[in-house]
Write a protein that holds these residues in place. Sequence first.
Motif, short mmCIF file in Angstrom:
data_model
loop_
_atom_site.label_atom_id
_atom_site.label_comp_id
_atom_site.label_asym_id
_atom_site.label_seq_id
_atom_site.Cartn_x
_atom_site.Cartn_y
_atom_site.Cartn_z
N PRO A 65 36.43 47.24 47.26
CA PRO A 65 36.02 46.47 49.03
C PRO A 65 35.49 47.63 49.77
N GLU A 78 38.52 38.89 42.35
CA GLU A 78 40.17 39.25 43.65
C GLU A 78 40.73 38.74 42.68
N ARG A 103 31.49 33.39 47.19
CA ARG A 103 32.31 34.64 47.56
C ARG A 103 31.36 36.08 46.93
N ARG A 153 32.13 37.98 50.00
CA ARG A 153 33.07 39.60 49.44
C ARG A 153 32.15 40.38 48.82
#
Length: 336
Positions: free
Chosen positions: A38, A73, A93, A175
Motif C-alpha cells: 500500500p 487485497e 479499485r 487503491r
Amino acid sequence: VEPLLRVTDLSVTYGVPRKGVGLGTGAALRGANLEVYPGEIVGIIGETGSGKTTLARATVGLTAPASGSIEFEGRDLTGLRGRELRNFRRQGRIQLVFQDPLRSLDPDLTVARLVAEPLEVAGGIDAATRAERADRALREVGLEPEVVRERRPRELSGGQRQRVSLARAIVTEPRLLICDEPVSALDVSNRNLVLNLLDRLRRDLGVAVVIIAHDLSSLAGIGDRVAVFYRSRLVEQGNLREVLTRPAHPYTALLVASAPSLGDESVLRPADIRVDRDDAGPVHSGGCVFADRCRFAVDACATRPALREVGERWSAACHLADRWRDDVIDNIRPVS
Ligand code: SF4
C-alpha cells in the motif's frame, strides 16, 4: 504489512500464426512475480515486448492469464469470470492509465464527462455527486475545473491531457494505479510535473502506483522499488536505490549505465560497467534469457537461473549474481 497486490508465477500466452499449423502460442509473460505494498511506487522496467504491459493488462483483468495467480487485497482475481469480473472492473479499485491520452480519451467528450464517466459506469452515484467528485479529482491533479471542464481533449496540452487521464483514474478512489509509460510522450517539464504529481497522489491519497517504463530515468527521484523484465521474464526486483547502486543482474546494470539522467541516485556511470559482449553468444532455449548478450556467461548459464534472494526483499535471476557484482561493481571507484 500484507501486499496490496501479489502476482505469483503468472504466465500469459498469445496466439501466433504458424505456417501450415494454424494458430500456435507464444509467451507474452513467463512466470512473473511481483508484490506491491500500500502507498508505494513500484517501477516495472523493460524494453518493448518484455512483458511489462501484458502484466499490467492481466492485473486489471483485460488479458486472461494462462497460469499463475493475481491476488489483490487478499482476493484471487484470476478466478473471476463474467459478471464477477465486470463488477470488479466497474468498482475501479485498480485503474490503468494509458500511455497516449489522445488515443485513450474519447475526443467528443468534455473533460467534465470524461472524468465523471468511470463513476457513471460504477453506477449508484447521482449526477450532482459525480460532478462534484470529478471537480475534486481535477483539483487533485492540479487542474482548475472552471477552466477545463468544458474543453475537449484536443483543446488541451499534452501534459494537461495526461492529468485528465489521471483525474479519470483517481475519481473512483482506487487503491492501485497502473500507469503505462505515463511520461514517455512528454517533454522534460511536463514529465517532472506528472512524476511529482504521482508522488503527491500516493502521499495524499495513499494510493499505490505502478509505473511501467522502458528506462530507469522515468523513475528517478520517486520510485520505492523496481522490477526489471527482459524477454518476458522478471530478471531482478528490489529497492530502487539499492538496485541503482549495486544491480545484481547484468541486464539491470546495462539499463542503469544507459539511463540518461539518474542524478545522484546511482554511483554507476556508463563507462564503469561493461556487461555486453562484443559478439553474440549462443542462445540456449532453456537457459538464461540474457546469455547471448552477457559477457559473464559460463557453461552453467545454459540452465535457466531461478529468481533467488540477493538481499532483503531483493532478488535476481542470475547464476553469478554475487560473483560478478563482487568482481565488477565493487571495484568501481566512487565518482567524486
Ligand atoms: Fe549472465 Fe549467466 Fe547471469 Fe545470465 S545467468 S545474466 S548469462 S552470468
